[in-house]
Motif scaffolding. Sequence first.
Motif, PDB file in Angstrom:
ATOM      1  N   SER A 102      42.218  49.368  41.144  1.00  9.69           N
ATOM      2  CA  SER A 102      41.261  48.304  40.831  1.00  9.69           C
ATOM      3  C   SER A 102      41.914  47.243  39.963  1.00  9.69           C
ATOM      4  O   SER A 102      43.037  47.427  39.453  1.00  9.69           O
ATOM      5  CB  SER A 102      40.032  48.881  40.117  1.00  9.69           C
ATOM      6  OG  SER A 102      40.404  49.341  38.833  1.00  9.69           O
ATOM      7  N   GLY A 103      41.225  46.145  39.781  1.00  5.94           N
ATOM      8  CA  GLY A 103      41.718  45.062  38.935  1.00  5.94           C
ATOM      9  C   GLY A 103      41.967  45.499  37.506  1.00  5.94           C
ATOM     10  O   GLY A 103      42.808  44.933  36.800  1.00  5.94           O
ATOM     11  N   SER A 104      41.244  46.532  37.051  1.00  2.96           N
ATOM     12  CA  SER A 104      41.432  47.025  35.678  1.00  2.96           C
ATOM     13  C   SER A 104      42.533  48.078  35.591  1.00  2.96           C
ATOM     14  O   SER A 104      42.759  48.656  34.531  1.00  2.96           O
ATOM     15  CB  SER A 104      40.114  47.603  35.156  1.00  2.96           C
ATOM     16  OG  SER A 104      39.723  48.711  35.948  1.00  2.96           O
ATOM     17  N   GLY A 105      43.209  48.355  36.734  1.00  2.00           N
ATOM     18  CA  GLY A 105      44.321  49.300  36.724  1.00  2.00           C
ATOM     19  C   GLY A 105      43.938  50.736  37.029  1.00  2.00           C
ATOM     20  O   GLY A 105      44.798  51.619  37.013  1.00  2.00           O
ATOM     21  N   GLU A 106      42.664  51.003  37.321  1.00  2.00           N
ATOM     22  CA  GLU A 106      42.234  52.365  37.648  1.00  2.00           C
ATOM     23  C   GLU A 106      42.568  52.701  39.084  1.00  2.00           C
ATOM     24  O   GLU A 106      42.389  51.883  39.982  1.00  2.00           O
ATOM     25  CB  GLU A 106      40.719  52.512  37.468  1.00  2.00           C
ATOM     26  CG  GLU A 106      40.239  52.549  36.048  1.00  2.00           C
ATOM     27  CD  GLU A 106      38.751  52.814  35.999  1.00  2.00           C
ATOM     28  OE1 GLU A 106      38.344  53.953  36.298  1.00  2.00           O
ATOM     29  OE2 GLU A 106      38.009  51.872  35.703  1.00  2.00           O
ATOM     30  N   HIS A 154      41.769  54.622  42.499  1.00  2.00           N
ATOM     31  CA  HIS A 154      40.594  55.127  43.214  1.00  2.00           C
ATOM     32  C   HIS A 154      41.023  55.735  44.539  1.00  2.00           C
ATOM     33  O   HIS A 154      42.021  55.309  45.120  1.00  2.00           O
ATOM     34  CB  HIS A 154      39.603  53.991  43.497  1.00  2.00           C
ATOM     35  CG  HIS A 154      39.047  53.360  42.263  1.00  2.00           C
ATOM     36  ND1 HIS A 154      37.942  53.840  41.621  1.00  2.00           N
ATOM     37  CD2 HIS A 154      39.451  52.284  41.556  1.00  2.00           C
ATOM     38  CE1 HIS A 154      37.677  53.081  40.574  1.00  2.00           C
ATOM     39  NE2 HIS A 154      38.595  52.120  40.509  1.00  2.00           N
TER      40      HIS A 154
END
Length: 132
Positions: A78-82, A84
């Motif tokens: 994701s954009g936040s670096g998580e 998935h």
Amino acid sequence: MMHASAYGRLSQDPKQISTQSGKAMAVGSIAVAIGDHDDPPLWMGVVTFGRVAKDFLKCRKGDMVSVSGRVQRNSWISGSGEKHEQLQVVADSVVSNRTVRPGGGRKSNSVNTSSGTGHDRVDSDMDDPLPF
């Protein structure tokens, strides 16, 4: 290779995408009930191509659909670096409740006494047997 069948509710209208070669493609996701009513659903992606994609695009958010096909794992960050992951079914078959019940209606039995005859009459949406 793993093959699976799943039955679940569409989370949103399927989206149409064209492949680089111009082939029809549609994607969506379904919520599949696993276990007890208190357990959260398993969210599965659905990827379709060609004629199956055209059929899938007729489905709408909230429809119950049955999909069958090859299972693959989709991973992304994701954009936040998580990180998935989601299981996806590359479907070679999609059957919706609209296919089974044309018009999307539910089969219901209701008593209609408006004829004034004093006799109860039972109406149903479909008198024909299911096609399978």
